[in-house]
Design an enzyme around this catalytic site. Structure first.
Site, PDB file in Angstrom:
ATOM      1  N   LYS A   1     -43.540 -49.588  43.676  1.00 29.30           N
ATOM      2  CA  LYS A   1     -42.295 -50.322  43.434  1.00 29.30           C
ATOM      3  C   LYS A   1     -42.495 -51.792  43.757  1.00 29.30           C
ATOM      4  O   LYS A   1     -43.104 -52.147  44.779  1.00 29.30           O
ATOM      5  CB  LYS A   1     -41.169 -49.729  44.288  1.00 29.30           C
TER       6      LYS A   1
ATOM      7  N   SER B   1     -32.408 -47.658  42.830  1.00 24.65           N
ATOM      8  CA  SER B   1     -33.066 -48.842  42.309  1.00 24.65           C
ATOM      9  C   SER B   1     -34.549 -48.633  41.980  1.00 24.65           C
ATOM     10  O   SER B   1     -35.189 -49.493  41.383  1.00 24.65           O
ATOM     11  CB  SER B   1     -32.959 -49.979  43.338  1.00 24.65           C
TER      12      SER B   1
ATOM     13  N   SER C   1     -31.871 -44.573  46.559  1.00 25.62           N
ATOM     14  CA  SER C   1     -32.697 -45.189  45.516  1.00 25.62           C
ATOM     15  C   SER C   1     -34.015 -44.480  45.225  1.00 25.62           C
ATOM     16  O   SER C   1     -34.724 -44.876  44.299  1.00 25.62           O
ATOM     17  CB  SER C   1     -32.981 -46.657  45.870  1.00 25.62           C
TER      18      SER C   1
END
Length: 508
Positions: free
Chosen positions: A74, A149, A173
Site C-alpha cells: 500500500k 482505503s 480499511s
C-alpha cells in the site's frame, strides 16, 4: 490461487522458479491493471533482480520463511528509494529515505516486493476513489469499487497481480476491501505490528496487516510482521504466537452473535450468507451465543470525531516547506500584491464603517509565508482529506473540545468495555464485514455519511484496539463477493485465524 506452502514445495522441487512466478505476475499487471488500476508503481527490473537473488537462496536451502511470496505494498508504507505518495498531490514526488519496519521484517524472510498499491488519499475513504492515480476498480466487476482505503492492495491479490499484499486498517480499511474483493484481510491488534514507516492518518487507530488468498497465508505473514519494535513505542512486548500452528487446533470455538450487527441496513442476501455459515459452523460443533454490544450505535460518530481530530493533528506537518508539494512562491507574491492594490483602491473611496473594516483587513492580510502554507495545502489535499481536517480541527477547537472530543473518548472506553464483557463469554464475535457488496463507482461520492456507514461493522474493532479478519463467504446474486468477519480480544489473533479457517473448510 496457490497458497505459499504449495508454491514453496514447487520451488523446492524445481517445478518452477521465482523468476517465472514473478514474470507471470508482471504479465498479469500488464494485461489487467489498465482496467483494475490496483498497482500505481511497478519496477520490473528490481522485481526480477530480487527474484534471482532469492532463487539462489532457495537452491542453497537458505531461503527465508516467506520465499516465494510476491507482495504489493500500500502506497503509504515506506520503502527506501521508492515513491510514497499516499495517493495525494501533496506527496506526489516524495521518495522515502528508509524502510518501514514491516518491509525490513518481510525482506529478512525473503518476501519479494513487486509494486505499490493504489489507495484512498491518506487512507481516508471507503472506496479507493479518492486517489491522484484514479479510482481502483473491483476485479469481479470493474463498474464497482474495491472498497477502501486499501482497495489497491485487495484488488491486486484478487486479480492475481500479487500473491499477498500489505494494507493498513484505521476503521476497516483492510477488512472492508477484502470483503468487496473476495480475499482474506486481517487487522491485527493495535500494537501487535509496528507502525514505524507507516504514514499516519489516526495514530491511535492505524494498524498494518496482510491481504492473502488463504487464512494460512495470512497466518504465515502475520508471524513475520508481529512483534515489538523499539522504533514504535506503541508496540506491545507480547510473545508472537505460531499462528500457522494454531490452525491445527481442532477445539471448537464459542462464537458470539451480536443482535446489533444483524439489524436494519443489512442487505438481505448478505444476511442470509452469513447466517447460513453460522448454521453450518454450529453443525460442525461450534457454539453460537447471543450477545449484546449496546454502544454500537455510537461507533460511527465516535470514530469520525476521534479519527478526524488525530488526522487534523497529523496532517499539520504538510506545510509545503519541509517536504511535499509547495505552491509557486512568485505566484503567491503576485496574488498578495493584487489583493493589496484592490484593497487600497477600495479604501480611497470608502467611508465610515467600511473604511474601518478595510483598514482591519489590510492589517490582517496574510504574510507571504502564511499564504504559501494555505496555497500549498489547498493545492495538495483532496476534497475528502480537507473535509476530515476541517472536522478534526473543529472538534479540537476551544469551546468544542469537551463537548465532542472529550465525550467521544469516554464513549470509546464504553465501546471497549462492551467487547471486554463479551469476550468473557466467547472466543470470537461474528458479523458481516460490510452491510452490502461493493457499490458502483461514484454512487456514494456525493454522500459522505452514506460512504462512512459502509464501515459500520468494522469501526468498533479499531475503537477497541482488538483484532479482526474478513474471510470470503460466498457470492451475492449480483456476482460480487460477500465477506464474513470475526473479531477476537487483544492479542488473540489465533482465534480469528481458527474461525476463518473453519469457514474455509466449509467451502472444501
Amino acid at each position: 490461487m496457490k497458497n505459499l506452502l504449495t508454491t514453496q514445495d514447487e520451488l523446492s522441487a524445481g517445478k518452477t522458479t521465482l523468476q517465472e512466478i514473478v514474470e507471470q505476475y508482471i504479465e498479469s499487471i500488464d494485461s489487467n491493471n489498465s482496467s483494475v488500476n490496483a498497482i500505481v508503481s511497478l519496477d520490473k527490473e528490481d522485481a526480477l533482480e530480487q527474484a534471482g537473488r532469492i532463487q539462489e537462496k532457495i537452491k542453497e536451502g537458505s531461503a527465508g520463511k516467506l520465499a516465494g511470496s510476491v507482495v504489493a505494498v500500500k502506497d503509504l508504507i515506506c520503502e527506501k528509494g521508492k515513491k510514497t505518495t499516499c495517493s495525494s498531490n501533496i506527496l506526489r514526488n516524495f521518495e522515502s529515505v528508509y524502510n518501514a519496519t514491516v518491509i525490513d521484517k518481510l525482506a529478512a524472510e525473503d518476501a519479494l516486493f513487486l509494486g505499490r498499491a493504489n489507495m484512498d488519499e491518506f487512507a481516508m475513504g471507503s472506496s479507493t476513489e479518492n486517489s491522484i492515480h484514479g479510482p481502483a476498480r473491483n476485479p469481479h466487476n470493474t463498474d464497482h469499487v474495491t472498497g477502501g482505503s486499501s482497495g489497491g492492495s485487495a484488488a491486486a491479490v484478487a486479480a492475481g497481480m500479487s500473491s499477498m499484499s500489505l494494507g493498513s486498517d484505521t476503521g476497516g480499511s483492510i477488512r472492508q476491501p477484502a470483503s468487496y474483493c473476495g480475499v482474506v484481510g486481517l487487522k491485527p491488534t493495535y500494537g501487535r505490528v509496528s507502525r514505524y514507516g507507516l504514514v499516519a492518518y489516526a495514530s491511535s487507530f492505524d494498524c498494518i496487516g496482510p491481504f492473502t488468498n488463504s487464512v494460512m497465508d495470512a497466518a504465515l505473514m502475520l508471524e513475520q510482521l508481529a512483534g515489538s519494535d523499539p522504533m514504535d513505542q506503541s508496540t506491545a512486548d507480547e510473545p508472537v504466537e505460531e499462528y500457522s500452528k494454531a490452525l491445527e487446533n481442532t477445539e471448537k470455538l464459542t462464537i458470539g452473535v451480536p443482535d446489533e450487527y444483524f439489524g436494519d441496513g443489512l442487505d438481505s442476501e448478505v444476511r442470509s450468507v452469513v447466517e447460513d455459515h453460522l448454521k453450518s459452523l454450529e453443525a460442525e460443533g461450534h457454539s453460537l451465543v447471543p450477545i449484546n454490544l449496546p454502544h454500537t450505535e455510537y461507533a460511527i460518530a465516535t470514530y469520525y470525531i476521534l479519527a478526524t481530530a488525530e488526522a487534523s493533528s497529523n496532517l499539520a506537518r504538510y506545510d509545503g516547506i519541509r517536504y511535499g508539494h509547495r505552491a509557486d512562491f512568485d505566484q503567491v507574491e503576485e496574488e498578495l500584491k493584487k489583493e493589496q492594490i484592490a484593497l487600497e483602491k477600495r479604501l480611497e473611496v470608502a467611508t465610515g464603517k467600511e473604511h474601518e473594516e478595510l483598514l482591519e483587513s489590510i492589517a490582517k492580510a496574510d504574510s507571504p509565508l502564511i499564504r504559501l502554507y494555505k496555497n500549498s495545502r489547498t493545492e495538495g489535499f483532496g476534497t475528502e482529506v480537507k473535509r476530515r481536517i476541517l472536522l478534526g480541527t473543529y472538534v479540537l477547537s476551544a469551546g468544542y473540545y469537551d463537548a465532542y472530543f472529550g465525550k467521544a473518548q469516554r464513549v470509546r472506553r464504553l465501546i471497549k468495555q462492551d467487547f471486554q464483557e463479551a469476550f468473557e463469554k466467547v472466543d470470537v464475535i461474528v458479523s458481516p464485514t460490510a452491510p452490502t457488496t461493493a457499490f458502483k463507482l461514484g454512487e456514494n461520492q456525493d454522500d459522505p455519511v452514506q460512504m462512512y456507514l459502509n464501515d459500520i461493522y468494522t469501526i468498533s474493532a479499531n475503537l477497541s484496539g482488538i483484532c479482526g479478519i474478513s474471510v470470503p463467504a460466498g457470492t451475492h446474486s449480483n456476482g460480487l463477493p460477500v465477506g464474513i468477519q470475526f473479531m477476537a480480544d487483544s492479542f488473540k489473533e489465533q482465534n480469528i485465524l481458527r474461525a476463518g479457517r473453519a469457514v474455509e473448510l466449509l467451502h472444501g
